[in-house]
Design an enzyme around this catalytic site. Structure first.
Site, PDB file in Angstrom:
ATOM      1  N   SER A  36     -17.930   4.991   5.673  1.00 35.65           N
ATOM      2  CA  SER A  36     -19.096   4.113   5.799  1.00 35.65           C
ATOM      3  C   SER A  36     -19.759   4.236   7.162  1.00 35.65           C
ATOM      4  CB  SER A  36     -18.681   2.660   5.575  1.00 35.65           C
ATOM      5  OG  SER A  36     -17.722   2.285   6.540  1.00 35.65           O
ATOM      6  N   ALA A  53     -17.385  12.113  -4.085  1.00 34.06           N
ATOM      7  CA  ALA A  53     -16.707  13.162  -3.314  1.00 34.06           C
ATOM      8  C   ALA A  53     -16.113  14.228  -4.233  1.00 34.06           C
ATOM      9  CB  ALA A  53     -15.618  12.534  -2.443  1.00 34.06           C
ATOM     10  N   ARG A  68       0.836  -1.212   0.000  1.00 32.75           N
ATOM     11  CA  ARG A  68       0.000   0.000   0.000  1.00 32.75           C
ATOM     12  C   ARG A  68       0.866   1.255   0.000  1.00 32.75           C
ATOM     13  NH1 ARG A  68      -4.204  -0.588   4.638  1.00 32.75           N
ATOM     14  NH2 ARG A  68      -5.094   1.188   3.583  1.00 32.75           N
ATOM     15  N   ASN A 124     -21.419  11.498   0.911  1.00 36.74           N
ATOM     16  CA  ASN A 124     -20.954  10.123   0.693  1.00 36.74           C
ATOM     17  C   ASN A 124     -21.629   9.544  -0.547  1.00 36.74           C
ATOM     18  OD1 ASN A 124     -19.178   8.132   1.913  1.00 36.74           O
ATOM     19  ND2 ASN A 124     -20.992   6.868   2.256  1.00 36.74           N
ATOM     20  N   ASP A 128      -3.279   7.329   3.794  1.00 37.27           N
ATOM     21  CA  ASP A 128      -2.562   7.887   2.638  1.00 37.27           C
ATOM     22  C   ASP A 128      -2.210   9.344   2.925  1.00 37.27           C
ATOM     23  OD1 ASP A 128      -4.597   9.784   1.641  1.00 37.27           O
ATOM     24  OD2 ASP A 128      -5.752   8.023   1.036  1.00 37.27           O
ATOM     25  N   CYS A 147       8.320   2.819  16.395  1.00 39.10           N
ATOM     26  CA  CYS A 147       9.193   1.905  17.135  1.00 39.10           C
ATOM     27  C   CYS A 147       8.418   1.262  18.273  1.00 39.10           C
ATOM     28  CB  CYS A 147      10.408   2.652  17.682  1.00 39.10           C
ATOM     29  SG  CYS A 147      11.440   1.587  18.718  1.00 39.10           S
ATOM     30  N   HIS A 167      -5.859   7.535  12.333  1.00 37.52           N
ATOM     31  CA  HIS A 167      -5.484   6.118  12.195  1.00 37.52           C
ATOM     32  C   HIS A 167      -4.033   5.947  11.747  1.00 37.52           C
ATOM     33  CE1 HIS A 167      -9.988   4.795  11.723  1.00 37.52           C
ATOM     34  NE2 HIS A 167      -9.674   5.141  12.945  1.00 37.52           N
ATOM     35  N   CYS A 225      15.195   0.788  14.962  1.00 38.17           N
ATOM     36  CA  CYS A 225      14.817   2.195  15.114  1.00 38.17           C
ATOM     37  C   CYS A 225      16.057   3.086  15.211  1.00 38.17           C
ATOM     38  CB  CYS A 225      13.982   2.317  16.391  1.00 38.17           C
ATOM     39  SG  CYS A 225      13.682   4.000  16.917  1.00 38.17           S
TER      40      CYS A 225
HETATM   41  N1  APR Z   1     -17.140   9.484  -3.191  1.00 35.98           N
HETATM   42  C1  APR Z   1     -17.711   9.469  -1.960  1.00 35.98           C
HETATM   43  N2  APR Z   1     -17.839   8.355  -1.204  1.00 35.98           N
HETATM   44  C2  APR Z   1     -17.382   7.207  -1.723  1.00 35.98           C
HETATM   45  C3  APR Z   1     -16.783   7.137  -3.009  1.00 35.98           C
HETATM   46  C4  APR Z   1     -16.675   8.345  -3.755  1.00 35.98           C
HETATM   47  N3  APR Z   1     -16.127   8.387  -4.974  1.00 35.98           N
HETATM   48  N4  APR Z   1     -16.448   5.839  -3.252  1.00 35.98           N
HETATM   49  C5  APR Z   1     -16.819   5.146  -2.172  1.00 35.98           C
HETATM   50  N5  APR Z   1     -17.387   5.953  -1.242  1.00 35.98           N
HETATM   51  C6  APR Z   1     -17.930   5.616   0.083  1.00 35.98           C
HETATM   52  C7  APR Z   1     -18.469   4.203   0.183  1.00 35.98           C
HETATM   53  O1  APR Z   1     -19.804   4.161  -0.257  1.00 35.98           O
HETATM   54  C8  APR Z   1     -18.340   3.953   1.677  1.00 35.98           C
HETATM   55  O2  APR Z   1     -19.495   4.361   2.368  1.00 35.98           O
HETATM   56  O3  APR Z   1     -16.872   5.693   1.012  1.00 35.98           O
HETATM   57  C9  APR Z   1     -17.150   4.825   2.094  1.00 35.98           C
HETATM   58  C10 APR Z   1     -15.893   4.061   2.406  1.00 35.98           C
HETATM   59  O4  APR Z   1     -16.127   3.265   3.530  1.00 35.98           O
HETATM   60  P1  APR Z   1     -15.015   2.280   4.100  1.00 35.98           P
HETATM   61  O5  APR Z   1     -14.422   1.510   2.976  1.00 35.98           O
HETATM   62  O6  APR Z   1     -15.625   1.517   5.224  1.00 35.98           O
HETATM   63  O7  APR Z   1     -13.875   3.263   4.634  1.00 35.98           O
HETATM   64  P2  APR Z   1     -13.797   4.080   5.984  1.00 35.98           P
HETATM   65  O8  APR Z   1     -15.147   4.490   6.447  1.00 35.98           O
HETATM   66  O9  APR Z   1     -12.777   5.133   5.785  1.00 35.98           O
HETATM   67  O10 APR Z   1     -13.217   2.986   6.967  1.00 35.98           O
HETATM   68  C11 APR Z   1     -12.930   3.368   8.302  1.00 35.98           C
HETATM   69  O11 APR Z   1     -11.984   1.239   8.826  1.00 35.98           O
HETATM   70  O12 APR Z   1     -10.751  -0.510   7.969  1.00 35.98           O
HETATM   71  C12 APR Z   1     -10.737   0.559   8.839  1.00 35.98           C
HETATM   72  O13 APR Z   1      -8.942   1.829   9.635  1.00 35.98           O
HETATM   73  C13 APR Z   1      -9.679   1.558   8.468  1.00 35.98           C
HETATM   74  O14 APR Z   1      -9.774   3.971   8.399  1.00 35.98           O
HETATM   75  C14 APR Z   1     -10.471   2.782   8.048  1.00 35.98           C
HETATM   76  C15 APR Z   1     -11.752   2.627   8.836  1.00 35.98           C
END
Ligand code: APR
Length: 229
Positions: free
Chosen positions: A173, A215, A55, A197, A90, A113, A105, A132
Site C-alpha cells: 500500500s 499480483a 498467524r 498492485n 510469511d 532472544c 520486517h 533461549c
Molecule cells: N494483488 C496485488 N495487490 C493486492 C492484492 C492482489 N491480489 N490484494 C491486495 N493487494 C494490495 C492492496 O490493494 C494494498 O495496496 O496490496 C496492498 C497491501 O497493503 P497493506 O495491507 O498495507 O500491506 P503492506 O503494504 O505489505 O504493509 C506494510 O505494514 O502493518 C505493517 O509490517 C506490516 O509489512 C507490513 C507493512
C-alpha cells in the site's frame, strides 16, 4: 540488468493470507498497531504471542501462488542480479523456491532472544516458550520488526537500490516507511520504477509506470516479458 523487487502483503493475498489495510483494517479484532509495537508486547505479551502464534499456525494452511513462483523463476534465471526484499513475515517466497529473500520486517517462523539477540527457527507457539537455547536465560519474542523498530538489512537494501536498473514494487500500500520510500531512493539513483498492485498505492505517482490488477496475473506477465518469453 539489476533488479530490486519489493513485495508486500498483496502478493500473498491470493494465497489466502489477509492483507493489513484492506477491509476493516482490523486483524482478529486488534488494531495492527496494538499488537505490533514493543509497548504492546511489554504491556500484554500474551495477547501479542497469541496474535503471532495464530498467524504462524495459519502458514501451514497456505501455499505460494503464481506471483511467488514467477519471482523464484526470475531468481533462477538472473541469480544475484535480483534482490528480493519483502515486508512479509510469511515464508511463501522461500516455499516457491526463492533462496535469497531479505525479510526486512522479520519472519514468523523465527524467534528472537530479548537478552542475547539470537534468532532461532521457530515453528510452534511462543506463548509457553522455553528460554533461549543460546544463552539459556533470555525471553523469546516473535522475530518481527514492530512499529518504531529499525527494519533488518537496511544497508544491503540501500546498496541494492543504489545499484539497480529497475525497481518493482508488488502488492504494497505504500503506507509504511522506510519501504514506502524505496521507490524514491531507486529513482534518485537512476532506476526505472514500476508498481504492480491491485489499486494505486499511496505513492503511485512516484513510479514511472503502474499496472493495476492481481499480483497472480501481473507478476508472471511482467517476468515473462522481462526474460523475453
Ligand atoms: N494483488 C496485488 N495487490 C493486492 C492484492 C492482489 N491480489 N490484494 C491486495 N493487494 C494490495 C492492496 O490493494 C494494498 O495496496 O496490496 C496492498 C497491501 O497493503 P497493506 O495491507 O498495507 O500491506 P503492506 O503494504 O505489505 O504493509 C506494510 O505494514 O502493518 C505493517 O509490517 C506490516 O509489512 C507490513 C507493512
Amino acid at each position: 540488468m539489476k533488479v530490486v523487487v519489493l513485495t508486500g502483503a498483496g502478493i500473498s493475498a491470493e494465497s489466502g493470507v489477509p492483507t493489513f489495510r484492506d477491509a476493516d483494517g482490523l486483524w482478529e479484532g486488534h488494531r495492527v498497531e496494538d499488537v505490533a509495537t514493543p509497548e504492546a508486547f511489554l504491556a500484554d505479551p500474551e495477547t501479542v504471542h497469541r496474535f503471532y502464534d495464530a498467524r504462524r499456525a495459519a502458514l501451514t494452511k497456505v501455499l505460494p501462488n503464481a506471483a511467488h513462483h514467477a519471482l523464484a523463476e526470475l531468481e533462477r534465471l538472473i541469480g544475484d542480479h535480483l534482490t528480493l526484499v519483502t515486508q512479509n513475515i510469511d515464508d511463501l517466497h522461500e516455499r516457491a523456491g526463492s533462496e535469497r529473500v531479505i525479510h526486512m520486517h522479520g519472519e514468523l517462523r523465527s524467534a528472537l532472544c530479548l537478552r542475547c539477540g539470537r534468532r532461532t527457527r521457530w515453528e510452534g507457539s511462543l506463548l509457553d516458550a522455553p528460554p533461549c537455547a543460546g544463552c539459556g536465560k533470555g525471553v523469546l519474542r516473535p522475530d518481527v520488526v514492530w512499529f518504531g523498530e529499525v527494519p533488518y538489512a537496511m544497508e544491503a537494501i540501500g546498496d541494492a537500490l543504489a545499484e539497480c536498473d529497475l525497481f518493482v514494487s508488488v502488492g504494497t500500500s505504500g503506507a509504511v516507511y522506510p519501504a514506502a520510500s524505496f521507490v524514491q531512493q531507486a529513482r534518485a539513483y537512476g532506476a526505472r520504477t514500476l508498481e504492480l498492485n491491485l489499486v494505486p498505492s499511496v505513492g503511485t505517482h512516484f513510479f514511472h509506470e503502474a499496472r493495476h490488477g492481481r499480483a497472480g496475473d501481473l507478476v508472471p506477465a511482467w517476468v515473462s516479458r522481462l526474460i523475453g518469453q
